[in-house]
Design a protein around this motif. Structure first.
Motif, PDB file in Angstrom:
ATOM      1  N   ILE A  30      39.885  48.049  47.305  1.00 14.19           N
ATOM      2  CA  ILE A  30      41.031  47.300  46.792  1.00 14.19           C
ATOM      3  C   ILE A  30      41.195  46.002  47.580  1.00 14.19           C
ATOM      4  O   ILE A  30      41.456  44.940  47.008  1.00 14.19           O
ATOM      5  N   PHE A  31      41.003  46.077  48.904  1.00 16.13           N
ATOM      6  CA  PHE A  31      41.107  44.877  49.737  1.00 16.13           C
ATOM      7  C   PHE A  31      40.103  43.822  49.288  1.00 16.13           C
ATOM      8  O   PHE A  31      40.365  42.621  49.375  1.00 16.13           O
ATOM      9  N   GLN A  32      38.946  44.269  48.803  1.00 14.10           N
ATOM     10  CA  GLN A  32      37.890  43.343  48.401  1.00 14.10           C
ATOM     11  C   GLN A  32      38.123  42.718  47.020  1.00 14.10           C
ATOM     12  O   GLN A  32      37.461  41.750  46.663  1.00 14.10           O
ATOM     13  N   CYS A  33      39.060  43.289  46.268  1.00 14.11           N
ATOM     14  CA  CYS A  33      39.358  42.729  44.947  1.00 14.11           C
ATOM     15  C   CYS A  33      39.894  41.313  45.095  1.00 14.11           C
ATOM     16  O   CYS A  33      40.582  40.995  46.058  1.00 14.11           O
ATOM     17  N   MET A  34      39.617  40.478  44.095  1.00 16.21           N
ATOM     18  CA  MET A  34      39.957  39.065  44.187  1.00 16.21           C
ATOM     19  C   MET A  34      41.263  38.700  43.486  1.00 16.21           C
ATOM     20  O   MET A  34      41.762  37.590  43.651  1.00 16.21           O
ATOM     21  N   SER A  35      41.822  39.617  42.695  1.00 22.30           N
ATOM     22  CA  SER A  35      43.014  39.273  41.922  1.00 22.30           C
ATOM     23  C   SER A  35      43.822  40.524  41.586  1.00 22.30           C
ATOM     24  O   SER A  35      43.340  41.656  41.752  1.00 22.30           O
ATOM     25  N   ALA A  40      44.097  46.157  39.397  1.00 23.57           N
ATOM     26  CA  ALA A  40      44.581  47.025  38.319  1.00 23.57           C
ATOM     27  C   ALA A  40      43.421  47.734  37.636  1.00 23.57           C
ATOM     28  O   ALA A  40      43.487  48.939  37.344  1.00 23.57           O
ATOM     29  N   ASN A  41      42.353  47.017  37.378  1.00 22.94           N
ATOM     30  CA  ASN A  41      41.193  47.630  36.728  1.00 22.94           C
ATOM     31  C   ASN A  41      40.494  48.630  37.644  1.00 22.94           C
ATOM     32  O   ASN A  41      39.994  49.665  37.181  1.00 22.94           O
ATOM     33  N   TYR A  42      40.461  48.324  38.943  1.00 21.37           N
ATOM     34  CA  TYR A  42      39.855  49.278  39.880  1.00 21.37           C
ATOM     35  C   TYR A  42      40.661  50.576  39.910  1.00 21.37           C
ATOM     36  O   TYR A  42      40.083  51.673  39.863  1.00 21.37           O
ATOM     37  N   SER A 326      52.339  47.180  46.573  1.00 19.32           N
ATOM     38  CA  SER A 326      52.412  46.062  47.520  1.00 19.32           C
ATOM     39  C   SER A 326      51.099  45.302  47.578  1.00 19.32           C
ATOM     40  O   SER A 326      51.081  44.062  47.615  1.00 19.32           O
ATOM     41  N   LEU A 327      49.977  46.021  47.579  1.00 12.18           N
ATOM     42  CA  LEU A 327      48.675  45.362  47.607  1.00 12.18           C
ATOM     43  C   LEU A 327      48.423  44.581  46.326  1.00 12.18           C
ATOM     44  O   LEU A 327      47.861  43.471  46.363  1.00 12.18           O
ATOM     45  N   MET A 328      48.844  45.124  45.197  1.00 14.48           N
ATOM     46  CA  MET A 328      48.676  44.407  43.940  1.00 14.48           C
ATOM     47  C   MET A 328      49.488  43.115  43.944  1.00 14.48           C
ATOM     48  O   MET A 328      49.007  42.055  43.507  1.00 14.48           O
ATOM     49  N   GLU A 329      50.716  43.199  44.462  1.00 18.13           N
ATOM     50  CA  GLU A 329      51.551  42.001  44.531  1.00 18.13           C
ATOM     51  C   GLU A 329      50.956  40.988  45.503  1.00 18.13           C
ATOM     52  O   GLU A 329      51.001  39.772  45.262  1.00 18.13           O
ATOM     53  N   LYS A 331      47.814  40.539  46.143  1.00 15.03           N
ATOM     54  CA  LYS A 331      46.705  39.902  45.441  1.00 15.03           C
ATOM     55  C   LYS A 331      47.208  38.906  44.399  1.00 15.03           C
ATOM     56  O   LYS A 331      46.610  37.855  44.178  1.00 15.03           O
ATOM     57  N   ARG A 332      48.324  39.236  43.748  1.00 14.38           N
ATOM     58  CA  ARG A 332      48.896  38.330  42.747  1.00 14.38           C
ATOM     59  C   ARG A 332      49.233  36.969  43.379  1.00 14.38           C
ATOM     60  O   ARG A 332      49.061  35.922  42.765  1.00 14.38           O
ATOM     61  N   TYR A 333      49.741  37.030  44.614  1.00  9.48           N
ATOM     62  CA  TYR A 333      50.182  35.796  45.276  1.00  9.48           C
ATOM     63  C   TYR A 333      49.184  35.283  46.308  1.00  9.48           C
ATOM     64  O   TYR A 333      49.531  34.483  47.178  1.00  9.48           O
ATOM     65  N   ASN A 334      47.940  35.767  46.209  1.00  7.95           N
ATOM     66  CA  ASN A 334      46.834  35.245  47.015  1.00  7.95           C
ATOM     67  C   ASN A 334      47.112  35.321  48.520  1.00  7.95           C
ATOM     68  O   ASN A 334      46.832  34.376  49.270  1.00  7.95           O
ATOM     69  N   VAL A 335      47.635  36.446  48.963  1.00  5.40           N
ATOM     70  CA  VAL A 335      47.841  36.649  50.392  1.00  5.40           C
ATOM     71  C   VAL A 335      46.485  36.732  51.083  1.00  5.40           C
ATOM     72  O   VAL A 335      45.555  37.369  50.580  1.00  5.40           O
ATOM     73  N   ALA A 336      46.362  36.087  52.209  1.00  5.68           N
ATOM     74  CA  ALA A 336      45.084  36.053  52.935  1.00  5.68           C
ATOM     75  C   ALA A 336      44.665  37.467  53.335  1.00  5.68           C
ATOM     76  O   ALA A 336      45.501  38.316  53.645  1.00  5.68           O
ATOM     77  N   ASP A 337      43.355  37.695  53.343  1.00  3.36           N
ATOM     78  CA  ASP A 337      42.821  39.033  53.637  1.00  3.36           C
ATOM     79  C   ASP A 337      43.321  39.587  54.976  1.00  3.36           C
ATOM     80  O   ASP A 337      43.618  40.775  55.097  1.00  3.36           O
ATOM     81  N   GLU A 338      43.410  38.711  55.981  1.00  6.96           N
ATOM     82  CA  GLU A 338      43.821  39.197  57.303  1.00  6.96           C
ATOM     83  C   GLU A 338      45.291  39.623  57.334  1.00  6.96           C
ATOM     84  O   GLU A 338      45.729  40.288  58.276  1.00  6.96           O
ATOM     85  N   GLU A 339      46.054  39.254  56.302  1.00  4.16           N
ATOM     86  CA  GLU A 339      47.463  39.623  56.241  1.00  4.16           C
ATOM     87  C   GLU A 339      47.705  40.896  55.422  1.00  4.16           C
ATOM     88  O   GLU A 339      48.814  41.443  55.436  1.00  4.16           O
ATOM     89  N   LEU A 340      46.705  41.368  54.708  1.00  2.00           N
ATOM     90  CA  LEU A 340      46.914  42.479  53.780  1.00  2.00           C
ATOM     91  C   LEU A 340      47.378  43.757  54.466  1.00  2.00           C
ATOM     92  O   LEU A 340      48.161  44.525  53.907  1.00  2.00           O
ATOM     93  N   LEU A 341      46.900  43.986  55.692  1.00  2.00           N
ATOM     94  CA  LEU A 341      47.285  45.206  56.409  1.00  2.00           C
ATOM     95  C   LEU A 341      48.787  45.260  56.685  1.00  2.00           C
ATOM     96  O   LEU A 341      49.336  46.334  56.911  1.00  2.00           O
ATOM     97  N   ASN A 342      49.435  44.096  56.648  1.00  2.00           N
ATOM     98  CA  ASN A 342      50.876  44.062  56.880  1.00  2.00           C
ATOM     99  C   ASN A 342      51.673  44.565  55.680  1.00  2.00           C
ATOM    100  O   ASN A 342      52.890  44.709  55.763  1.00  2.00           O
TER     101      ASN A 342
END
Length: 349
Positions: A30-35, A40-42, A326-329, A331-342
């Motif tokens: 999921i982290f590797q998804c681009m959007s 959602a498809n994954y 939260s992860l889907m949102e 990705k929607r707003y293009n949060v940087a990968d290093e911030e996703l864990l937050n």
């Protein structure tokens, strides 16, 4: 059905339901998804949650549909699990369901307060359950907050409403959220005293931790954002915590600033929440959820024949749904990968 037999049957059901939980590898995917759409498809195509989604919406992917499907399924599972119980335990589940209702109610009131009137608000709440006691159709259709409060005065929750909340600013919403939390935990503590001894001890410990952490978060936010007196802060804290007694609560409420608050907190069981000093609200929320999650993982692993296993499953299932959303949102707003864990309630490493 005897207690041991009942919990043995429930544990079998819970183990089957736990198979939907995502693995760390799936989270990494999921982290590797681009959007948003790719996530959602994954979820739909490569996880067991996809079966839930397809049950409601088939193959079509639309915004917010996944959130609705996952929460709707969770509420259905909650109702199904509650059917194993009767008497005081049934009352416990009815009160536990209040938490979902109050979260939905707060969401709707916030929409009315801001004037956004989200066009798909029904897709964000889970009111359509046999356990529901709030007339959400009327609440959603209300033109403003005052009309919502008028509707609720005729509902089963009229005794919980406070007429001194005028909703003129964000502080009023903060007061409402704290009032609803106070109601929920006060009611749940009352019913715990009527459970079997083992279950009472377990639940009082778990709920007590929730109360401690909610009080700490409330005091922190009150001092950071709102002009509340120490007396008012103390009066709005919730009694029956686990490790923070009334004397420590008073000490925390009467601190002159956040630095003093954190200094006193360092002498409690929850010192690690602020071991690096002040932090952003979402970081504090993440760390609180991680703390609670570890407690529930212990009970999930043990699968003992008591209420702790059931309560832990329900909380972990809810945490996971909120993590996915939260992860889907993010990705929607293009949060940087290093911030996703937050944005999730645990450390993926």
């Amino acid at each position: 059905m005897g207690s041991i037999t009942r919990y043995a049957a429930i544990n079998s059901k819970l183990k089957a339901m736990e198979r939907r939980f995502l693995s760390k590898e799936q989270y990494r995917k999921i982290f590797q998804c681009m959007s948003y759409e790719e996530v959602a498809n994954y979820i739909k195509d490569y996880t067991l949650y996809g079966e839930v989604y397809k049950n409601y919406f088939g193959e079509e992917i639309q915004e917010e549909n996944i959130q609705y499907a996952l929460m709707k399924e969770h509420i259905n599972n909650f109702h199904s699990i509650s059917s194993f119980f009767n008497g005081e335990y049934k009352k416990l589940f009815n009160i536990m369901f209040m938490k979902y209702q109050f979260e939905d109610l707060t969401l709707v009131i916030r929409e009315k307060h801001t004037g956004r009137n989200h066009i798909n608000i029904k897709s964000l709440i889970t009111y359509d359950s046999p356990l529901n006691k709030i007339p959400f159709e009327k609440v959603i259709g209300a033109k403003d907050v005052n009309e919502v409060m008028s509707i609720l005065k005729d509902s089963a929750y009229k005794k919980y409403l406070h007429s001194n909340i005028d909703f003129q600013n964000d502080e009023s919403l903060f007061r409402l959220e704290m009032s609803l939390d106070y109601i929920y935990y006060t009611e749940i503590i009352k019913v715990l005293d009527r459970l079997d001894r083992e279950d009472k001890v377990i639940m009082k410990g778990m709920v007590g931790v929730y109360i401690d952490l909610l009080n700490l978060q409330f005091i922190y936010r009150a001092k950071k954002y709102y002009n509340l007196t120490p007396e008012e802060i103390l009066n709005r804290t919730i009694p029956n915590g686990y490790k923070i007694n009334i004397n420590k609560l008073k000490e925390l409420c009467y601190t002159k600033n956040l630095d003093e608050f954190i200094s006193i907190l360092q002498k409690t069981k929850y010192k690690d929440l602020f071991k690096y000093g002040l932090k952003e609200d979402y970081m504090l929320q993440r760390d609180i959820l991680d703390y609670i999650r570890k407690i529930h993982l212990k009970y999930k692993k043990e699968h003992k024949n008591n209420i702790g296993t059931v309560f832990s499953y329900l909380q972990l299932a809810l945490f996971e749904i909120k993590d996915i959303i939260s992860l889907m949102e993010a990705k929607r707003y293009n949060v940087a990968d290093e911030e996703l864990l937050n944005y999730i309630s645990f450390n993926i490493d």
